[in-house]
Each structure stands twice: as structure tokens, then as C-alpha cells.
Design a protein around this motif. Structure first.
Motif, mmCIF file in Angstrom:
data_model
loop_
_atom_site.group_PDB
_atom_site.id
_atom_site.type_symbol
_atom_site.label_atom_id
_atom_site.label_comp_id
_atom_site.label_asym_id
_atom_site.label_seq_id
_atom_site.Cartn_x
_atom_site.Cartn_y
_atom_site.Cartn_z
ATOM 1 N N UNK A 248 -33.176 -51.365 -20.700
ATOM 2 C CA UNK A 248 -34.422 -51.538 -21.464
ATOM 3 C C UNK A 248 -34.419 -50.528 -22.612
ATOM 4 N N UNK A 249 -34.488 -51.016 -23.833
ATOM 5 C CA UNK A 249 -34.522 -50.113 -24.994
ATOM 6 C C UNK A 249 -35.938 -49.614 -25.244
ATOM 7 N N UNK A 250 -36.058 -48.332 -25.616
ATOM 8 C CA UNK A 250 -37.368 -47.799 -25.979
ATOM 9 C C UNK A 250 -37.479 -47.841 -27.505
ATOM 10 N N UNK A 251 -38.478 -48.561 -28.001
ATOM 11 C CA UNK A 251 -38.618 -48.763 -29.446
ATOM 12 C C UNK A 251 -39.353 -47.577 -30.088
ATOM 13 N N UNK A 252 -40.364 -47.064 -29.385
ATOM 14 C CA UNK A 252 -41.112 -45.895 -29.895
ATOM 15 C C UNK A 252 -41.715 -45.173 -28.703
ATOM 16 N N UNK A 253 -42.075 -43.929 -28.923
ATOM 17 C CA UNK A 253 -42.653 -43.142 -27.831
ATOM 18 C C UNK A 253 -43.792 -42.289 -28.382
ATOM 19 N N UNK B 37 -39.218 -57.059 -21.578
ATOM 20 C CA UNK B 37 -38.699 -56.014 -20.678
ATOM 21 C C UNK B 37 -39.783 -55.302 -19.869
ATOM 22 N N UNK B 38 -41.049 -55.704 -20.045
ATOM 23 C CA UNK B 38 -42.128 -54.921 -19.429
ATOM 24 C C UNK B 38 -41.985 -54.817 -17.922
ATOM 25 N N UNK B 39 -41.735 -55.942 -17.282
ATOM 26 C CA UNK B 39 -41.694 -55.938 -15.826
ATOM 27 C C UNK B 39 -40.560 -55.032 -15.337
ATOM 28 N N UNK B 40 -39.398 -55.183 -15.949
ATOM 29 C CA UNK B 40 -38.253 -54.357 -15.542
ATOM 30 C C UNK B 40 -38.560 -52.882 -15.769
ATOM 31 N N UNK B 41 -39.214 -52.580 -16.889
ATOM 32 C CA UNK B 41 -39.525 -51.179 -17.201
ATOM 33 C C UNK B 41 -40.501 -50.609 -16.174
#
Ligand code: ADP
Ligand code: ASP
Ligand code: MG
Length: 548
Positions: free
Chosen positions: A482-487, A504-508
Motif C-alpha cells: 500500500x503506497x502512502x500518498x501523503x501524511x 487500498x483502504x481495507x488492506x491498510x
């Protein structure tokens, strides 16, 4: 001067609270700064409570009143509670009804009269079935039936007006979508009354005074308190249970407004604060506040106690079980909020208190905003544009957009805002308008919208102070590709938010839930007392009285 949910006004409005028990006083005031506490020397007349009975506001959500058998459960819970408390009930529309009404409103704008007619036929059937199953006396049944027919005709007239205009105004949308609560409240009041518990339906337009922002109105707390005390106190003193329509209010001039989708939770805490209640209980279809949305994380666990701050973060970042603004009014007065399951009333649910329950400062729970959208304002020339941030936020404020998350590259080349999908289009248009000159002169290269993102939020009392939290979450998400686009990490001590692709929400969530062992840590539930069909004595209070 008017107050919205303003500590100053709250302070001056709570006088004459002579009958508070020592226990509730200690629960209510812990963790609050003295400046937020009510001023008992004020001359303003407050709510006079029964000497020995706590006042509870009990809100029942749509699934809790979904059909006749659910409503019978609700009646049982209210009857049981009324033996030991004064009660004000706040009720939502029967489940699915608000969606259908909004669908009718939208269809009428498009001129699809047949679709609108079908929706009203369906709504008549749903409510008719409940009336016939629940109300025994012919007189009462006819009375409720007539009242409902009048409301359906009102809805049909509003839809017809919308069709003729070819425009769904915010005011008409509110009026149409309010019908669900205006149908369910008289029904529940009549059923309670027939069951031997005197009850009266009260329209919240008589109690909650709001601004005129349709679809997301804000209460004026001073006027709301005056009206609520004046209207509800006599009923409670006569032993009558008021059943108040959730979700709605009215401007000072009497124009109906709504508090936003899911707003009945907010209605309950507004009234709880106005009446200085001892507790607000949100009755719903899950055991309480869980460590994550159970629809996305199957091994989510019950949290038995949590702080206002953490619960507010979870609500704001997508935990649908609470409307995002639910905590605002009660936080100022320290009124405890409980979330309980209508379908398992023997369980004690989640208690939300000023300080919560220390869990070592770790991660408490996760939430996700799935219908989010990311707007980026950017380009190499942006660094030369004056006051980009100031203009951006002035624009989002004017558009009444809730900005959920902001991230900015230090060179000012790109600003990224994440907003809810519902606000995305109008925010994009407003920003393009504000920066039109800069776009034309290629100082701003783009103002772009990405509607495929979501926010995942990690909440805990001291998430910011925990060494390695960000690293652990990045590693856990990385293992699931799962890639993180912003934090966003730092604006609040108690949350860390990540933007990921919606797919990717569920996996994250599952990966983060596993990483922080939330399934194992949160399962310390209060024991269930199986002899009590509805539990009213809370374990913590039992322990407290034993110690006395
Ligand atoms: P109601 O009709 O009672 O207002 P809602 O559907 O608005 O109920 O909210 C309850 C739902 O919220 C639950 O069924 C659950 O799927 C969802 N939910 C999302 N996040 C959480 C969470 N952290 N804890 C509990 N429920 C959650
Ligand atoms: N009936 C309203 C809605 O569906 C309010 C609520 O249920 O809280 O949004
Ligand atoms: Mg809800």
C-alpha cells in the motif's frame, strides 16, 4: 451576543443546579479546565432536575427503529430506563428513509415524477406496516395515520414544487429530508404512550435554534437552551417522556434546517448540553465504539472507555457511529457519552469521558474517510505567488469546506488539501476562481482534483509522542504494497493521518490493526450481567459505590 457551542455562554447558562449527586459531579468535572465549567452564580435559570434521578438523553438511530420489532425493543429499553432516570428520547428516521427522501428530492429536480411517486408509495407502505403492527387502539392508529398522510402530502407538494422550479434549493432539500424524523417521532411517542409510559412527540424545530446554513446548520446554544428548558422541563416534571425529532432544527424565524447527514447524534448532545444532562446515550446497531469499522476490519474490538479527544478524532475521521460534531457540545461541560447496542442492551457499551482510560499512550483505534478527494494547487511558479496559503484557506472557508488534511512541500511548489468528496467540486471551482489570474499567467500550473483517495487515521492519546509509530505504520502498509500518498502528523497529538488510494483502504486498515495489536488490546470488556435484560448499573459505578 449569540453563542454557538461557545464555552463562555455555556458557563453563564447553567445555574441552579442544586441537585447534582456527588458521583455525577466528580465524573462530570474531571479533566476540564475550570474556565469551561458552568458558573453556578449566574442569574440565568437552568434546568431543574429531579432530586434523585439522573437525566439521560437517549438517542436511537435508524437501524434501532428500522421496523416494528426494532421499535418494540426500543420501547422496552426506554421503559426500563425510565424506572431509574428522567429520559428525553431523540429519534432518527426509520432506516433507509432519509436516503429515499433525498432520492425523491433529487428525482423531482430532474422531473422524474413517476420515480418520486414510487418512493412515496414505498414510504407509505413502510410506515403503514409499522403503525399497524405497533398501535392497538383504533383511535390512536387513525390519529397517527392521518398525521403521517399529512406529512406525506407535504413531501409530495415540496417535490412537485421542485419539479416545477426545476431546481432543488437547499431549503427544500432540508424540508424534504426532515420528513423521516417527523414521521418516526410521533409513532414512537404513541407506542410508548400505549405501553403505559406517558410520552409526547416534540418537534426539534421548537427546541434547536440554528443558523440558516441548510444541510449543515449550527446551533445557537443560548436560544436552544432557553427553548429546550421551557418546553421540556414541564413534561419531564409531569413524568412525560419527550420524544424529540433528531437531525433537524429551525432558524429563529422558524425555517426548518438540518444538522447534516447522521446529525441525530449531534441533536442528542446539543439537547444534553442544553438540559445539563447527566449522560447522553447513543443507541445503535453495534456494541459501542470499536477499534475500527467492523465492516472493514472483521476482528475490530469494543473499546470500553475512551477520551473525548480520541472519540472526536475518530468521529471526525470517519467512524460513522458518531456524527463528526457529536462530541463538541458535551466536551465543554464534561457530560459523559455512552454508545450502546439496541440489539444487545445487556452490554454496557463504550463510555466516552474527559480523560478516557489510560492505555499506556498507545494506539487506541483506527478510522477511515473513504469518500475523500485530494485537491492539489501547484507548479514551479507558485513560489512567486503572494500569500498562497492565506488565499487558499480564505477560499475554503468561504466555501464552507471541511479541510480534513493538509500537506505542503517546503518550497511551496505544491499544496495538497484533502476534503470530503461532497465538498470537492465546489472547492475546486472556488480555488480555480481565486487563482484564475495566476493560472492564466502560468504562475500556478494546475489546480487538480483526485477523487480516488481515502484517509486512514491512527488515533491514540499520545500518538505523536510515540517513537516509531509512523515507521511501524509505513512498514506494515509496505508489506501489503500500500503506497502512502501523503501524511499529516503533528497538528494533533492524538492522530496521525495517511492518504492512500481508495482501493487500498481495507488492506491498510487491516495491516495497521494487526501491527498495533488492536484486536488483542481492546477486548477488556466490562462483564455482562446476564440477569439484567437491560443493564443500567455500570461496572465502574458499582465499584465506586462498594468503596464508599
Ligand atoms: P445509526 O443508524 O444508529 O445512527 P450508523 O449507521 O450511523 O448508526 O452508525 C453505526 C455504524 O457505524 C456501525 O454499524 C458500523 O458499521 C459503523 N462504524 C464505523 N466505524 C465504527 C467504529 N469505529 N466503531 C463502531 N462502529 C463503527
Ligand atoms: N436520518 C438522518 C440521516 O439519515 C439523521 C440520522 O440518522 O442521524 O442522515
Ligand atoms: Mg448515525
Amino acid at each position: 451576543m449569540r453563542s454557538k457551542v461557545n464555552p463562555e455562554i455555556m458557563r453563564s447558562a447553567h445555574s441552579l443546579r442544586n441537585h447534582r449527586s456527588a458521583h455525577s459531579e466528580s465524573v462530570r468535572t474531571s479533566g476540564l479546565s475550570p474556565s469551561l465549567l458552568p458558573n453556578t452564580s449566574s442569574s440565568c435559570e437552568g434546568f431543574r432536575k429531579s432530586p434523585n434521578k439522573p437525566l439521560r438523553i437517549m438517542k436511537f438511530g435508524g437501524t434501532s427503529v428500522g421496523d416494528a420489532s426494532c421499535i418494540q425493543r426500543v420501547v422496552k429499553i426506554i421503559r426500563s430506563a425510565s424506572r431509574e432516570s428522567d429520559i428525553v428520547v431523540v429519534i432518527s428516521a426509520m432506516s433507509g428513509v432519509t436516503n429515499k427522501l433525498i432520492d425523491a428530492a433529487v428525482q423531482s429536480e430532474g422531473g422524474t415524477r413517476e420515480a418520486v411517486a414510487r418512493i412515496f408509495t414505498d414510504l407509505r407502505k413502510q410506515h403503514g406496516a409499522a403503525v399497524h403492527a405497533l398501535i392497538e387502539s383504533n383511535v390512536n392508529r387513525n390519529r397517527i395515520d392521518q398525521q403521517m398522510q399529512e406529512l406525506f402530502r407535504e413531501g409530495e407538494r415540496l417535490c412537485e414544487g421542485t419539479t416545477l422550479l426545476g431546481e432543488l434549493t437547499p431549503r427544500a432539500r432540508d424540508a424534504i429530508s426532515s420528513l423521516g424524523e417527523r414521521l418516526s417521532a410521533p409513532l414512537l411517542a404513541a407506542v410508548l404512550d400505549e405501553s403505559g409510559l406517558p410520552s409526547q412527540c416534540v418537534d426539534a424545530t421548537e427546541l434547536i435554534v440554528t443558523d440558516s446554513y441548510h444541510g449543515g446548520a449550527e446551533p445557537w446554544m443560548d436560544l436552544t437552551r432557553d427553548r429546550s428548558v421551557a418546553r421540556l422541563q414541564p413534561l419531564i416534571q409531569q413524568g412525560v417522556v419527550p420524544v424529540v425529532t433528531g437531525f433537524i432544527g429551525a432558524t429563529e424565524d422558524g425555517v426548518l434546517t438540518t444538522l447534516g447527514r447522521g446529525g441525530s447524534d449531534y441533536s442528542a448532545t446539543i439537547l444534553g448540553t442544553a438540559l445539563d444532562a447527566d449522560e447522553v446515550i447513543i443507541w445503535t446497531d453495534v456494541d459501542g465504539l470499536l477499534t475500527a469499522d467492523p465492516r472493514l476490519v472483521p476482528d475490530a474490538c469494543l473499546i470500553s472507555e475512551i477520551s473525548y479527544r480520541e472519540a472526536a478524532e475518530l468521529a471526525y475521521f470517519g467512524a460513522k457511529v458518531l456524527h463528526p460534531k457529536t462530541l463538541q457540545p458535551v466536551m465543554q461541560q464534561g457530560i459523559p457519552l455512552r454508545i450502546r447496542n439496541t440489539f444487545a442492551p445487556e452490554k454496557l457499551g463504550t463510555k466516552i469521558t474527559p480523560t478516557g482510560c489510560a492505555n499506556g499512550g498507545g494506539v487506541t483505534a483506527l478510522a477511515a474517510v473513504i469518500d475523500a478527494a485530494m485537491i492539489t494547487v501547484g507548479g514551479p511558479g507558485l513560489i512567486g505567488v503572494q500569500d498562497v496559503l492565506g488565499r487558499t484557506f480564505a477560499t475554503t472557508t468561504a466555501a464552507r469546506t471541511d479541510v480534513l488534511l493538509i500537506s505542503q512541500s517546503s518550497s511551496q511548489n505544491d499544496i495538497c488539501l484533502v476534503v470530503s468528496s461532497a465538498h470537492a467540486k465546489r472547492t475546486l471551482e472556488a480555488l480555480r476562481h481565486e487563482f484564475s489570474h495566476d493560472l492564466a499567467h502560468e504562475k500556478a500550473e494546475h489546480i487538480a482534483l483526485d477523487t480516488t483517495v481515502a484517509i486512514v487515521t491512527v488515533v491514540g492519546q499520545k500518538v505523536r509522542g510515540m517513537a516509531g509509530t509512523a515507521g511501524r505504520i509505513f512498514a506494515a502498509l509496505g508489506r501489503e504494497h500500500v503506497d502512502v500518498i501523503a501524511i499529516a502528523h503533528g497538528a494533533s497529538a492524538s492522530n496521525l493521518s495517511l492518504v492512500v488510494a481508495r482501493k487500498d483502504v481495507k488492506a491498510a486498515l487491516i495491516a495497521a490493526h494487526r501491527e498495533f495489536q488492536l484486536g488483542a488490546l481492546a477486548s477488556a470488556m466490562f462483564p455482562v450481567d446476564s440477569d439484567r435484560p437491560v443493564a443500567w448499573v455500570y461496572e465502574s459505578e458499582r465499584t465506586g459505590s462498594d468503596a464508599d
